[in-house]
Design a protein around this motif. Sequence first.
Motif, PDB file in Angstrom:
ATOM      1  N   LEU A   1      93.182  14.222  66.552  1.00 43.13           N
ATOM      2  CA  LEU A   1      92.690  15.644  66.402  1.00 43.13           C
ATOM      3  C   LEU A   1      92.784  16.415  65.278  1.00 43.13           C
ATOM      4  O   LEU A   1      91.949  16.728  64.955  1.00 43.13           O
ATOM      5  CB  LEU A   1      93.792  16.277  67.427  1.00 43.13           C
ATOM      6  CG  LEU A   1      93.828  16.096  69.140  1.00 43.13           C
ATOM      7  CD1 LEU A   1      95.162  17.058  69.598  1.00 43.13           C
ATOM      8  CD2 LEU A   1      92.770  16.764  69.772  1.00 43.13           C
ATOM      9  N   SER A   2      93.034  15.098  64.237  1.00 40.13           N
ATOM     10  CA  SER A   2      93.207  15.716  62.596  1.00 40.13           C
ATOM     11  C   SER A   2      91.867  16.269  62.611  1.00 40.13           C
ATOM     12  O   SER A   2      91.864  16.901  62.075  1.00 40.13           O
ATOM     13  CB  SER A   2      93.488  15.225  61.768  1.00 40.13           C
ATOM     14  OG  SER A   2      92.566  13.529  61.759  1.00 40.13           O
ATOM     15  N   VAL A   3      90.721  15.973  63.084  1.00 40.57           N
ATOM     16  CA  VAL A   3      89.462  15.963  62.606  1.00 40.57           C
ATOM     17  C   VAL A   3      89.547  17.649  62.724  1.00 40.57           C
ATOM     18  O   VAL A   3      87.968  18.296  61.771  1.00 40.57           O
ATOM     19  CB  VAL A   3      88.216  15.959  63.638  1.00 40.57           C
ATOM     20  CG1 VAL A   3      88.145  15.547  65.188  1.00 40.57           C
ATOM     21  CG2 VAL A   3      86.781  15.782  62.816  1.00 40.57           C
ATOM     22  N   TYR A   4      89.835  18.387  63.567  1.00 35.83           N
ATOM     23  CA  TYR A   4      89.819  19.787  63.779  1.00 35.83           C
ATOM     24  C   TYR A   4      90.142  20.471  62.727  1.00 35.83           C
ATOM     25  O   TYR A   4      90.528  22.326  61.573  1.00 35.83           O
ATOM     26  CB  TYR A   4      90.735  19.853  65.193  1.00 35.83           C
ATOM     27  CG  TYR A   4      89.574  20.059  65.822  1.00 35.83           C
ATOM     28  CD1 TYR A   4      88.131  20.145  66.164  1.00 35.83           C
ATOM     29  CD2 TYR A   4      90.018  19.200  67.160  1.00 35.83           C
ATOM     30  CE1 TYR A   4      87.514  19.650  67.806  1.00 35.83           C
ATOM     31  CE2 TYR A   4      89.517  18.959  68.070  1.00 35.83           C
ATOM     32  CZ  TYR A   4      88.702  18.352  68.297  1.00 35.83           C
ATOM     33  OH  TYR A   4      87.930  17.992  69.641  1.00 35.83           O
ATOM     34  N   LEU A   5      91.023  19.648  61.515  1.00 40.02           N
ATOM     35  CA  LEU A   5      91.810  20.481  60.300  1.00 40.02           C
ATOM     36  C   LEU A   5      90.809  20.215  59.296  1.00 40.02           C
ATOM     37  O   LEU A   5      91.139  21.149  58.523  1.00 40.02           O
ATOM     38  CB  LEU A   5      93.448  19.634  60.352  1.00 40.02           C
ATOM     39  CG  LEU A   5      94.553  19.639  61.017  1.00 40.02           C
ATOM     40  CD1 LEU A   5      95.304  18.726  60.155  1.00 40.02           C
ATOM     41  CD2 LEU A   5      94.682  21.292  61.318  1.00 40.02           C
ATOM     42  N   THR A   6      89.715  19.534  58.970  1.00 34.68           N
ATOM     43  CA  THR A   6      88.912  19.569  58.114  1.00 34.68           C
ATOM     44  C   THR A   6      87.938  20.888  57.682  1.00 34.68           C
ATOM     45  O   THR A   6      87.765  21.399  58.995  1.00 34.68           O
ATOM     46  CB  THR A   6      87.616  18.355  58.428  1.00 34.68           C
ATOM     47  OG1 THR A   6      87.133  18.856  59.552  1.00 34.68           O
ATOM     48  CG2 THR A   6      88.319  16.528  58.560  1.00 34.68           C
ATOM     49  N   ARG A   7      87.345  20.697  56.780  1.00 34.74           N
ATOM     50  CA  ARG A   7      87.068  21.956  56.216  1.00 34.74           C
ATOM     51  C   ARG A   7      85.270  22.276  57.423  1.00 34.74           C
ATOM     52  O   ARG A   7      84.201  22.888  57.581  1.00 34.74           O
ATOM     53  CB  ARG A   7      86.554  22.255  55.039  1.00 34.74           C
ATOM     54  CG  ARG A   7      85.765  20.957  54.577  1.00 34.74           C
ATOM     55  CD  ARG A   7      85.408  21.074  53.102  1.00 34.74           C
ATOM     56  NE  ARG A   7      85.378  19.761  52.387  1.00 34.74           N
ATOM     57  CZ  ARG A   7      85.215  19.629  51.210  1.00 34.74           C
ATOM     58  NH1 ARG A   7      83.901  20.102  50.851  1.00 34.74           N
ATOM     59  NH2 ARG A   7      85.431  18.108  51.002  1.00 34.74           N
ATOM     60  N   LYS A   8      85.634  21.312  57.792  1.00 33.78           N
ATOM     61  CA  LYS A   8      84.051  21.248  59.318  1.00 33.78           C
ATOM     62  C   LYS A   8      84.188  22.324  60.085  1.00 33.78           C
ATOM     63  O   LYS A   8      83.292  22.293  61.190  1.00 33.78           O
ATOM     64  CB  LYS A   8      83.577  19.912  59.636  1.00 33.78           C
ATOM     65  CG  LYS A   8      83.087  18.616  58.991  1.00 33.78           C
ATOM     66  CD  LYS A   8      82.627  17.688  59.689  1.00 33.78           C
ATOM     67  CE  LYS A   8      83.621  16.736  59.885  1.00 33.78           C
ATOM     68  NZ  LYS A   8      83.147  15.013  59.763  1.00 33.78           N
ATOM     69  N   TYR A   9      85.182  22.190  60.391  1.00 33.04           N
ATOM     70  CA  TYR A   9      85.575  23.771  61.295  1.00 33.04           C
ATOM     71  C   TYR A   9      86.178  24.519  61.113  1.00 33.04           C
ATOM     72  O   TYR A   9      87.686  25.309  60.978  1.00 33.04           O
ATOM     73  CB  TYR A   9      86.476  23.198  62.178  1.00 33.04           C
ATOM     74  CG  TYR A   9      86.562  21.518  62.973  1.00 33.04           C
ATOM     75  CD1 TYR A   9      85.250  22.031  64.345  1.00 33.04           C
ATOM     76  CD2 TYR A   9      86.097  20.422  62.396  1.00 33.04           C
ATOM     77  CE1 TYR A   9      84.814  20.851  64.696  1.00 33.04           C
ATOM     78  CE2 TYR A   9      85.520  19.210  63.039  1.00 33.04           C
ATOM     79  CZ  TYR A   9      84.913  19.954  64.319  1.00 33.04           C
ATOM     80  OH  TYR A   9      84.521  18.558  64.910  1.00 33.04           O
ATOM     81  N   PRO A  10      85.408  25.884  60.669  1.00 34.65           N
ATOM     82  CA  PRO A  10      85.708  26.678  59.608  1.00 34.65           C
ATOM     83  C   PRO A  10      86.190  27.850  60.848  1.00 34.65           C
ATOM     84  O   PRO A  10      87.091  28.796  60.640  1.00 34.65           O
ATOM     85  CB  PRO A  10      84.508  27.232  58.999  1.00 34.65           C
ATOM     86  CG  PRO A  10      82.801  26.342  59.839  1.00 34.65           C
ATOM     87  CD  PRO A  10      83.977  25.224  60.281  1.00 34.65           C
ATOM     88  N   ASP A  11      85.747  27.756  62.170  1.00 30.19           N
ATOM     89  CA  ASP A  11      85.962  28.732  62.927  1.00 30.19           C
ATOM     90  C   ASP A  11      87.513  28.539  63.621  1.00 30.19           C
ATOM     91  O   ASP A  11      88.131  28.946  64.076  1.00 30.19           O
ATOM     92  CB  ASP A  11      85.412  28.647  64.366  1.00 30.19           C
ATOM     93  CG  ASP A  11      85.321  27.045  64.646  1.00 30.19           C
ATOM     94  OD1 ASP A  11      84.753  26.057  64.289  1.00 30.19           O
ATOM     95  OD2 ASP A  11      85.003  26.915  66.006  1.00 30.19           O
ATOM     96  N   VAL A  12      88.136  26.893  63.151  1.00 28.10           N
ATOM     97  CA  VAL A  12      89.401  26.736  63.732  1.00 28.10           C
ATOM     98  C   VAL A  12      90.525  26.913  62.534  1.00 28.10           C
ATOM     99  O   VAL A  12      91.234  27.999  62.809  1.00 28.10           O
ATOM    100  CB  VAL A  12      89.927  25.067  63.766  1.00 28.10           C
ATOM    101  CG1 VAL A  12      90.796  25.020  63.766  1.00 28.10           C
ATOM    102  CG2 VAL A  12      88.748  24.156  65.090  1.00 28.10           C
ATOM    103  N   TYR A  13      89.770  26.616  61.248  1.00 32.57           N
ATOM    104  CA  TYR A  13      90.872  27.665  60.288  1.00 32.57           C
ATOM    105  C   TYR A  13      91.149  28.811  59.996  1.00 32.57           C
ATOM    106  O   TYR A  13      92.258  29.563  59.997  1.00 32.57           O
ATOM    107  CB  TYR A  13      89.651  27.357  58.818  1.00 32.57           C
ATOM    108  CG  TYR A  13      90.222  27.687  57.892  1.00 32.57           C
ATOM    109  CD1 TYR A  13      91.570  26.701  57.103  1.00 32.57           C
ATOM    110  CD2 TYR A  13      90.193  28.556  56.881  1.00 32.57           C
ATOM    111  CE1 TYR A  13      91.886  26.741  55.809  1.00 32.57           C
ATOM    112  CE2 TYR A  13      90.541  29.090  55.515  1.00 32.57           C
ATOM    113  CZ  TYR A  13      91.515  28.382  55.136  1.00 32.57           C
ATOM    114  OH  TYR A  13      92.489  28.304  54.486  1.00 32.57           O
TER     115      TYR A  13
END
Lengths: 339, 308
Positions: free
Chosen positions: B57-69
């Motif tokens: 799930l660490s992929v969701y911590l990357t900057r590819k996911y501004p909405d998760v951020y």
Amino acid sequence: MAKKILKRSDLTKLVASVGKAGGAFVAPKAVANGLVEYVFIKKADEIEFDYIVPGKSFKEANFPQTEVVARFKNDPEGVTVEGVELNPPRVVIFGARPCDAKSSESLNSVFTWDFIDEFYTKREDAMVTITVACTTGDNACFCTSVGIKPDDTDGSDLLLRETEGGDFTVEAVTDKGKAFIKEEKAVFTEGKATPKERTIFEPRKLDVDLEKIGEYLKDTDHYEGDLWADMARKCIGCGSCTYACPTCHCFDITDEGGFSETERRKNWDSCQFDFFTLHASGHNPRDRQYKRWRNRFMCKFNIYPGKFKTKGCVGCGRCVRVCPVRLDITEVMEEISGA
Amino acid sequence: MEKQLQDKARELLESGKADVIIGYGWNRDKSHTTPVFIKKAEDVGKLVFNKLCVNNLSVYLTRKYPDVYAMGKRAIVAKGCDIKNIVVMMSEGQLKRDEVHIIGVTCDGVIFDQDAWAKAEDGSADMGAELKDAVTATKCHNCDVRNPHLTDTLIGDKSNFTPPDEPVGFVFDKIKDIEKMDSRDKWQFWMGHFSRCIKCYACRQVCSLCYCERCISDKNMPQWIETSAHLRGNLAWNLIRAQHLTGRCTFCGECERACPANIPLNVINQKMSLVMGEAFDYKSGYDPKEHPPMIVFNPDEDKDDFIK
Ligand code: SF4
Ligand code: SF4
Ligand code: SF4
Ligand code: SF4
Ligand code: SF4
């Protein structure tokens, strides 16, 4: 009258005969660990019979992943442009499934819509689709929920049904199919009685209402609703669903090569890529992944049915199986149907 | 264990220590697990952890996911191997230690292919079935982080597993096979596999270490890699990606799992890891303060002298 029979053992003859006449034969084949794909085959023993649907649909046969559509030459005299005239051989697709066969109509609507794309239509005209009705399936299959049956004849030239003995009964659907049987009469034999056919697989019926989904999507209030982020935030934008999908048809035109010689290519593209809608200004109207996923859903259940008579989704379940985060299109269909 | 996990998640959300829990939940049929983003304490019951929790799930911590951020303070449910990716992200300046609350879960291994898992009558996963070697990811056979190494909260019972001295499992067997081939056979092996690549970039999208917002494959002025899915373009893409991951890849296995063409990407990445281990005595994903060798310029520690 007893149905015509295609013996499994006669496939060797059929493949050879199609090849001898200058045609090509596409069939499911096990190409890697646990992966069956439609590929061009040379011999009948390459054919895999134990599959639900191959990884990708056979759209590749008419709409290749990459193809040259024009060539440029740049020399001291100037630039010359050379078109590509396609003269495709006959391609026999063996072992199609009814959902895939149906999807040919969907692709055809797009490629003959406001412009006739001959790269598609010429190939399609030269194609004979031999479908094998489904006797096996899994929980991802949902054709009956979008109005298709696992032994539908639509889109097929011939529909085969497996017999208990492992051979096939043959139903000619189109004139093209009938003509094919005549040409290959050595392998389409007639017995006294029709052998017993295997039971057709019954996919589970989803609790979905396509009309309601269509209405929901037409209502622009829902466009910016929370549903999309809530259900599709997990999408990682890998594009596998669109590449595996039989009805996804988007492509990109790109020039490739050097200074003196260049090819113009038509390549598969995917609405799931952030590049897909990125403007030259840097603005991206679909600036979040869930918005890209929303587009794919819209395309299948609103845009497509709005423009064409054909289906946006044929329920093959490929996008469900292939998704690395298990974003299941049917869960969203059910959610909206129940809303 | 799930109770413990859910209680912790509730506590984090209620105390405001986290605004979103990135974790695993069931799909509708309970046949597969799927990523969930829990924002409200009343939803923590959706969180699960079991041997089907294969996603990193660490992929969701990357900057590819501004909405998760944008969801606020992030907490993530992570196995030891997932934490390795978080560590690399930290060492490369992608994430600060205090930007994420790591809920580490002790782990007995996961199954590589959720579809291959035993299914009950109704299609749901048979959770009683034994985790057989054949369906267990190669990484799990060799895992030294079943007790996660960097956490804010630790959930689950201690694992007593000790990894073998020499790596075992399918991926390493394959590497040995390929090492024995001559260069022509090696070429044919890889070209055979790369010929199936469809340039979907699932391998890149699923990888939390492929965090570039503009991948080199997307650059078209000038174009570095041909986007066409022909053999030349496929080879260029797969080689570039392998190089960009060299010394960084943690062997989470996600790229191969996501690849719809079943290309044995783990074999490439692990071979590169073995090479990096030999050349630099380095393994990625353990120490957030240590930088991967390929991004370090350090002539003093170079064991070869040809450049001095
Ligand atoms: S949307 Fe999914 S189920 Fe529908 S046709 Fe495409 S791949 Fe098949
Ligand atoms: S829905 Fe799944 S398969 Fe499709 S792009 Fe998103 S993550 Fe990939
Ligand atoms: S590699 Fe280790 S931590 Fe990761 S899933 Fe396997 S056993 Fe668990
Ligand atoms: S390259 Fe593959 S195995 Fe390595 S970290 Fe990325 S997804 Fe994981
Ligand atoms: S996931 Fe597989 S098919 Fe897709 S681009 Fe990567 S290597 Fe190619």
